[in-house]
Structures are given as structure tokens and as C-alpha cells.
Design an enzyme around this catalytic site. Structure first.
Site, mmCIF file in Angstrom:
data_model
loop_
_atom_site.group_PDB
_atom_site.id
_atom_site.type_symbol
_atom_site.label_atom_id
_atom_site.label_comp_id
_atom_site.label_asym_id
_atom_site.label_seq_id
_atom_site.Cartn_x
_atom_site.Cartn_y
_atom_site.Cartn_z
ATOM 1 N N ARG A 96 -8.588 15.578 19.861
ATOM 2 C CA ARG A 96 -8.201 15.520 18.301
ATOM 3 C C ARG A 96 -6.960 15.260 18.028
ATOM 4 O O ARG A 96 -6.035 14.622 18.886
ATOM 5 C CB ARG A 96 -8.155 17.046 18.174
ATOM 6 C CG ARG A 96 -9.529 17.797 18.156
ATOM 7 C CD ARG A 96 -9.455 19.188 17.692
ATOM 8 N NE ARG A 96 -10.783 19.970 17.711
ATOM 9 C CZ ARG A 96 -11.158 20.984 17.652
ATOM 10 N NH1 ARG A 96 -10.037 21.936 17.891
ATOM 11 N NH2 ARG A 96 -12.326 21.630 17.489
ATOM 12 N N GLY A 121 -6.144 23.107 18.803
ATOM 13 C CA GLY A 121 -6.237 22.791 20.142
ATOM 14 C C GLY A 121 -4.881 22.481 20.785
ATOM 15 O O GLY A 121 -4.695 21.311 21.435
ATOM 16 N N LYS A 122 -3.965 23.274 20.584
ATOM 17 C CA LYS A 122 -2.202 23.079 21.070
ATOM 18 C C LYS A 122 -2.395 23.445 22.281
ATOM 19 O O LYS A 122 -1.804 22.642 23.264
ATOM 20 C CB LYS A 122 -1.520 24.090 20.426
ATOM 21 C CG LYS A 122 -1.191 23.884 18.952
ATOM 22 C CD LYS A 122 -0.137 24.608 18.285
ATOM 23 C CE LYS A 122 -0.772 26.085 18.206
ATOM 24 N NZ LYS A 122 -1.782 25.936 16.955
HETATM 25 N N1 LIG Z 1 -10.155 17.875 21.738
HETATM 26 C C1 LIG Z 1 -10.950 18.636 21.641
HETATM 27 N N2 LIG Z 1 -12.342 18.495 21.046
HETATM 28 C C2 LIG Z 1 -13.030 19.608 20.780
HETATM 29 N N3 LIG Z 1 -12.604 20.791 20.821
HETATM 30 C C3 LIG Z 1 -11.272 21.310 21.168
HETATM 31 C C4 LIG Z 1 -10.482 20.204 21.652
HETATM 32 N N4 LIG Z 1 -9.193 20.436 21.796
HETATM 33 C C5 LIG Z 1 -9.469 21.874 21.758
HETATM 34 N N5 LIG Z 1 -10.436 22.275 21.398
HETATM 35 C C6 LIG Z 1 -11.151 23.794 21.136
HETATM 36 O O1 LIG Z 1 -10.319 24.269 20.080
HETATM 37 C C7 LIG Z 1 -10.452 25.585 20.111
HETATM 38 C C8 LIG Z 1 -8.855 26.169 19.713
HETATM 39 O O2 LIG Z 1 -8.141 25.816 20.768
HETATM 40 P P1 LIG Z 1 -6.629 26.391 20.969
HETATM 41 O O3 LIG Z 1 -6.945 27.860 21.379
HETATM 42 O O4 LIG Z 1 -5.695 25.693 21.921
HETATM 43 O O5 LIG Z 1 -5.983 26.536 19.430
HETATM 44 P P2 LIG Z 1 -4.537 26.559 19.095
HETATM 45 O O6 LIG Z 1 -3.994 25.338 18.541
HETATM 46 O O7 LIG Z 1 -3.642 27.278 20.180
HETATM 47 O O8 LIG Z 1 -4.940 27.823 17.997
HETATM 48 P P3 LIG Z 1 -3.699 29.185 17.827
HETATM 49 O O9 LIG Z 1 -2.735 28.627 17.011
HETATM 50 O O10 LIG Z 1 -4.759 29.877 17.209
HETATM 51 O O11 LIG Z 1 -3.345 29.660 19.033
HETATM 52 C C9 LIG Z 1 -10.931 25.935 21.525
HETATM 53 O O12 LIG Z 1 -11.920 26.550 21.549
HETATM 54 C C10 LIG Z 1 -10.672 24.478 22.308
HETATM 55 O O13 LIG Z 1 -11.459 24.571 23.270
HETATM 56 MG MG LIG Z 2 -2.681 28.978 20.826
#
Ligand SMILES: Nc1ncnc2c1ncn2[C@@H]1O[C@H](COP(=O)(O)OP(=O)(O)OP(=O)(O)O)[C@@H](O)[C@H]1O
Ligand SMILES: [Mg+2]
Ligand SMILES: [Zn+2]
Length: 632
Positions: A96, A121-122
């Protein structure tokens, strides 16, 4: 002679009053100057470094934009392995926005702060480097439940990860501590809570050994905004995480957050002793989310039937969250929705852990449609197909709102974020945040977001997060943009004088008035004695509340508290700008949505200027609309 003196005295009083007004005006102008100067600075900076506002921006000490571009490429020594693991291990087809850049920077050993909206997706930005590096990555995460979710996920894709936290058994802790210093560490990620880092000397000494042996490859501090008291979720143990860079100066650190303004980030950098990190900020604009504010009528709050109807009709068979203010509200709103035939469960901090995870599980597997939750249902909620997040009560800040509403539409498909805005709720939250540093100020930004009828809701969010905003970036995905220019500017100077007089009179009688008392007094419901001394109004309750809110936002009214061991009482007092009303030439306006205004209202409210044309959209939802419209 005496009458001469009295005349001079009267003139002196008048001059002094006028001087006071001038001082206030000067203060206002200085504030405006500061705002404009900062605006100018930002605009000049944008001119110097032209960049698309919707594109992620990068900044760093020794790195130009050009140099940063290089990290978006895939010709690094680790690139092939990254690509392979993305597909084989994480089962994802592509990165992403910003993920590849962040991962390449981190793999190159740079300290990095990554600000990326919730759900973007962090986690992948440290999990993938962990899988593709020697040794292990230390991940600091604020909550045990977050750690558990991550471990469950990593286990499902066969990535070795362990954790140490307050609920680890002694045997488990012993085993993990021993493994940290293994020459061949059997895990790729070690998750810990900050208190473990701060309190466990044994853990630190093991980590030091791993560090000396070159096996501590990376440190990730998740939810890094928790370091700063200026953030919306301060956690005291985070403030002590400076120890990480002090003990492991050569290990690249990655701070991750969904919501941090640049001042919060600066604070975090200082606290973590990361002097010159590269900061990558993704756009806050979640294009698939539709933002809307609906008004709760204090006289006849039918938000519950409104919400029930929405869930049963518009969101039939779709998953969602209803956020509420308190544990008690979680129980009552949940019971009310259930009565209306909606499949819901409450969720709050006071439930036992098994019940909480049962609700979470049932919701995640669509056995219940909606969770009626307090903010305890928060970090780590990662359900992709949440189609709506409804706030039964406003959040305590825009950061909180952004994060809570951001749990909608993680699958990038359209989802709705609706907030119900009620006058009395402002003060319930106000009393709760009374002890928080800048709590009040943050709450008012949320109130401003809700009260606003003329600025795109996305632009309010973007400005809050200091993101340059392009007005075309909404695509009518907020109620304000859908209503177009369907608002009018109303002169409320006389109303302001009447309200200020009520508060002033109470002050002179050593009386404190709650917002409800001020509302009632103005509507002529107070004691007869007071009624004779003030100017009452025939405006509707909703209009009265909208005007008082506007006076609070504009600084003509202020907030006052008193504390008892059991509760906090909230009163209205004169705001810093109240003396300006003594100046005859001074006028105050507020903007109101036009649809729903009846002729009588317009007359009473003294419409001063009209802007735009009636859009013809009947689904308006205005502070001056007598009844909340059912926009189904
Ligand atoms: N490149 C990608 N393509 C598709 N899905 C993705 C990709 N990267 C991450 N995801 C999915 O996106 C979702 C959210 O990811 P993640 O938990 O890392 O979010 P975050 O940014 O940490 O959010 P938060 O701030 O709520 O913690 C997960 O289900 C993950 O599998
Ligand atoms: Mg997170
Ligand atoms: Zn908009």
C-alpha cells in the site's frame, strides 16, 4: 465642583471600558496575525517544495525529497526477499502507499516515524523487515490485547513471535528471557508492553546481551503518540522509553502512529531521544468514508430510534460499531437497540476479559451485527468490512474521532461515519476532560467539527492534522459538501448580549449557572425575579443551544468547573471576548444550515447576509431544524 468630578469620573470609566475593548481587539488581531504568519510560512514552504498534497510527504535531516524517492525503488539487496515474503508469508499481492518506502528506510538502518491512518497497514512496516532480517525485532505495544491479536495473526501465517507482558506466566517469561540470548534466536518478533521495558531489569540485561551480539535488529514503538502528553492517549510508561535509544543507540527505531500532529511528533522524538528521524506522513484522507453529523434534540432525543432505523434499513446485515460515552450508556443504548430488534452487545472496560473477548469474537465472525462500545473497544480492532461507525455521543477530540471512525471501511469499500451531536453531551465530556492538559481545547475542536456547516468535514480533519487540503478532495463524501452552499450567515450580536447579560447577572449575585440553567433562563423558564431583569427569547431549544455553543466556540462564553469527590460540575462564565460586546460597533455572526429554517426563525435571528443558493436537498440536518430528519 462635585458634579464636575462625577462627570470626569464617568468619562474616565467610559474611556477605560473602551481601552479594555481595544486591548481585546488588539489581542484578537495579534492572534490573527500569528495565524496568518504561520499560514504564510506553510504556503511558502509548499511553493518551495511543490508536492501533491494527497501524496505522502517525507522529511528528514539529511535527506532531500529526491533522495527519499530512491527508497520507493525495489533494487536494494533485500528487495527480492521482501517481495517474496510479502507474497509467500504475508499473502499480500502488493504494497500500500508508503509501505515500501518505510520498509526500505527501516531496512537501511534509518530511524523513522511513520504516521499513517488507522487500518492502512503500519504493522507490516516492521513485521516484514523482521522476517527479512537476521536476529529479532523488539515491538513495544501499549496493550496486552493488541499483542494477543498480533501473535494470533503471526501464528496463522507461521511467523515466530513471542511476548512478555504482565499476564505472561513465570515459566513462559523464563523461557522467552532465555531465548533472547540464544545464538540462534527462535523468534523474529518480541512483543512487550512499555512497563516491561521500564520495570524489568532482567529483560533489559538480556536485551543488552542480544544487542552486543548484534541480534537486536530493530525496535518498533507502536502507537508512539502515547509518549506525549499533548497526544490524545498519553501513557506514563511510554514517557520512560528514552532508555531504548540510550541503551541501544545503533538499533534503528521505528515509531508508528495513526494520529499525531507535528508538535506531538516532535515531543515524541524528544522523549525517545531520536534526534533526527525521517518522518513519513500518509494522507489522512480516507476517500471511502462518508462523514456526517446529525443533531440530537435535547427536547425529544430520538437518536436511538434514528440509529435503530439506520441499522435495520440502510445497514441491514452489515457490520458496525456504535460508540457511546460511558459504561452505563453502553448498557442502556445496547438494551434500547435490542428492544428495537437490532442484534447488539455492549462492550466496556468494566466487563470481565472473557466477556469482552467473547463479544469481540462474535462480532468479528458476524454473529452479532453491532457492538455498542465505549472507547475501550479501540486499539487493535481490525475488522475489514465495518460499514458504519456511529457515535451516539461526540468524541473528546478530533484525534479520537478520526481514530474511532477510522475503524470503518478498512477494506477500502464505502462506509459511513455518523456522529450525533447533542448540546448536553458537550458538557458531560467537558467535565470528564476537565483534568486533562488541553482537554478542553481539544473537545472544542470536536464541537467545532460538529457545529460547522460551511467547511467540508474532510478539510476540518485535514487542517487539524496540518495537512494541506485541496477542496476537490472530498467528492461529496461528507454532508457539508452534499448540501453545497445551503447555509446562511446569521447576526447573533443581540442574542450574545442577552446571554452574556444572564451570565453576568448570575455572577453579580454570586450564582453559578450550568449550561442547562442558562438555556432555561434565556427561554424564560427561570425564577420570575430573574425573568424581569433579563431579555428572554422565543427561539427554539435547538436554536438556543446552537447559539450558546457558538458563543462558547467563539470565546464570548467560557467554562468553569467545581469538583466534589464524586463528580465535576460544569458552569458557564463570561469568556475573554465578552467585553467586546460593550462596543456598539462590534457584531457576531454564526453560520446555520438554511434547509429547515422556518420564516419565523429567520426573522428572529436577523439574517444578515445570504450566501449561496438553496440546494434543493431536503435531507438537511440543521441545528435549526426542529426535528432530526430521518435521512434513510
Ligand atoms: N499491502 C497490503 N495489502 C492489503 N492489505 C494490507 C496490506 N498491508 C496491510 N494490510 C491489512 O490491513 C489491515 C490493517 O493493518 P494494520 O493492523 O497494520 O493497520 P494499522 O495501520 O496498524 O492500524 P491501527 O492504527 O488501527 O493500528 C490488516 O488486516 C492488514 O493485513
Ligand atoms: Mg497498528
Ligand atoms: Zn466534504
Amino acid at each position: 465642583m462635585n458634579s464636575d468630578r462625577a462627570k470626569v469620573q464617568a468619562e474616565l470609566d467610559s474611556v477605560e471600558a473602551e481601552l479594555k475593548v481595544v486591548e481585546l481587539q488588539l489581542a484578537e488581531l495579534l492572534k490573527k496575525q500569528a495565524r496568518l504568519t504561520s499560514n504564510r510560512k506553510q504556503l511558502l514552504r509548499r511553493l518551495e517544495k511543490p508536492c501533491d498534497s494527497t501524496q505522502p510527504s517525507g522529511s528528514g535531516p539529511a535527506m532531500t525529497k529526491q533522495e527519499l524517492l530512491r527508497y520507493e525503488k525495489d533494487d536494494f539487496p533485500w528487495s527480492t526477499e521482501l517481495k517474496q515474503s510479502l507474497k509467500d508469508v504475508f499473502q499480500l499481492s502488493k504494497f500500500r502507499p508508503l509501505q515500501l518506502k518505510a520498509i526500505n528506510l527501516s531496512m537501511s538502518g534509518k530511524d523513522l516515524f511513520l504516521v499513517m491512518p488507522t487500518g492502512r497497514g503500519k504493522s507490516l512496516c516492521y513485521q516484514l523487515p523482521a522476517v527479512c532480517s537476521e536476529g529479532f525485532t523488539l515491538v513495544v505495544t501499549p496493550l496486552v490485547s493488541l499483542i494477543e491479536d498480533q501473535l494470533m495473526y503471526l501464528k496463522s501465517i507461521d511467523v515466530e513471535a513471542v511476548s512478555l507482558n504482565a499476564s505472561s506466566s513465570k515459566e513462559h517469561a523464563k523461557m522467552v528471557l532465555a531465548e533472547i540470548t540464544d545464538t540462534k534466536v527462535p523468534f523474529k518478533l518480541l512483543y512487550v508492553t512499555p512497563e516491561k521495558i521500564v520495570k524489568s531489569k532482567l529483560l533489559m540485561s538480556r536485551l543488552e546481551k542480544a544487542y552486543s551480539a548484534g541480534r537486536l535488529s530493530r525496535i518498533a514503538v507502536d502507537e508512539v503518540h502515547c509518549c506525549s502528553q499533548w497526544g490524545h492517549d498519553f501513557k506514563p510508561d511510554y514517557k520512560l522509553l528514552e532508555i531504548l535509544k540510550r541503551q541501544f543507540p545503533k538499533v534503528p527505531l521505528l515509531g508508528l502512529t495513526a494520529t499525531a500532529t507535528s508538535s506531538v511528533l516532535k515531543d515524541c522524538q524528544k522523549i525517545l531521544c531520536v534526534p533526527e528521524p525521517i518522518t513519513l506522513t500518509a494522507s489522512f484522507n480516507r476517500t471511502n468514508l462518508y462523514y456526517e453529523v446529525r443533531f440530537k434534540d435535547s427536547n425529544s432525543d430520538d437518536s436511538i430510534s434514528d440509529i435503530s432505523a439506520l441499522i435495520k434499513e440502510r445497514y441491514k446485515d452489515q457490520s458496525g460499531i456504535v460508540y457511546v460515552f460511558s459504561q452505563k450508556d453502553a448498557e442502556t443504548v445496547s438494551a434500547d437497540l435490542q428492544k428495537n430488534g437490532v442484534k447488539v452487545s455492549p462492550y466496556h472496560a468494566n466487563m470481565n476479559p472473557e466477556d469482552k473477548s467473547q463479544v469481540h469474537r462474535k462480532w468479528a465472525t458476524n454473529k452479532i451485527q453491532v457492538v455498542v462500545a465505549t472507547v475501550a473497544f479501540g486499539m487493535g480492532i481490525d475488522k475489514a468490512d465495518v460499514r458504519f461507525v456511529i457515535h451516539h455521543t461526540i468524541s473528546k477530540s478530533i484525534e479520537n474521532y478520526y481514530q474511532e471512525s477510522g475503524r470503518a471501511g478498512r477494506d477500502d469499500k464505502p462506509a459511513d461515519c455518523i456522529v450525533y451531536f447533542g448540546f448536553n453531551d458537550i458538557f458531560r465530556i467537558s467535565a470528564m476532560v476537565a483534568m486533562e492538559k488541553v482537554g478542553q481545547q481539544k473537545l472544542l475542536t470536536m464541537v467545532d467539527y460538529c457545529q460547522n456547516v460551511d467547511r467540508c468535514r474532510r478539510s476540518v480533519i485535514a487542517v487539524h492534522f496540518e495537512e494541506a487540503w485541496d477542496d476537490g478532495g472530498c467528492n461529496k463524501m461528507c454532508d457539508v459538501c452534499r448540501h453545497g452552499n445551503d447555509y446562511i450567515t446569521v447576526d447573533i450580536t443581540q442574542h450574545a448580549k442577552d446571554v452574556v447579560q444572564i451570565v453576568e447577572l448570575a455572577g453579580s449575585l454570586d450564582e453559578k449557572l450550568t449550561p442547562l440553567k442558562v438555556t432555561e433562563a434565556w427561554m424564560g423558564k427561570g425564577p420570575a425575579k430573574r425573568r424581569k431583569m433579563i431579555q428572554t427569547t422565543t427561539l427554539s431549544r435547538l436554536e438556543v443551544e446552537a447559539i450558546i455553543t457558538s458563543l462558547l466556540l467563539q470565546g464570548y462564553l467560557g467554562e468553569d468547573f467545581s469538583f466534589t469527590p464524586y463528580t465535576t460540575y460544569f458552569y458557564l462564565k463570561l469568556g475573554g471576548k465578552a467585553p467586546l460586546l460593550k462596543n456598539q460597533a462590534h457584531s457576531i455572526t454564526m453560520k446555520m444550515r438554511r434547509t429547515g429554517l422556518d420564516a419565523n426563525t429567520v426573522k428572529v435571528s436577523q439574517v444578515k447576509t445570504k450566501e449561496g443558493k438553496r440546494s434543493g436537498d431536503k435531507a438537511a440536518n440543521s441545528p435549526v431544524t426542529k426535528k432530526i430528519k430521518k435521512d434513510l
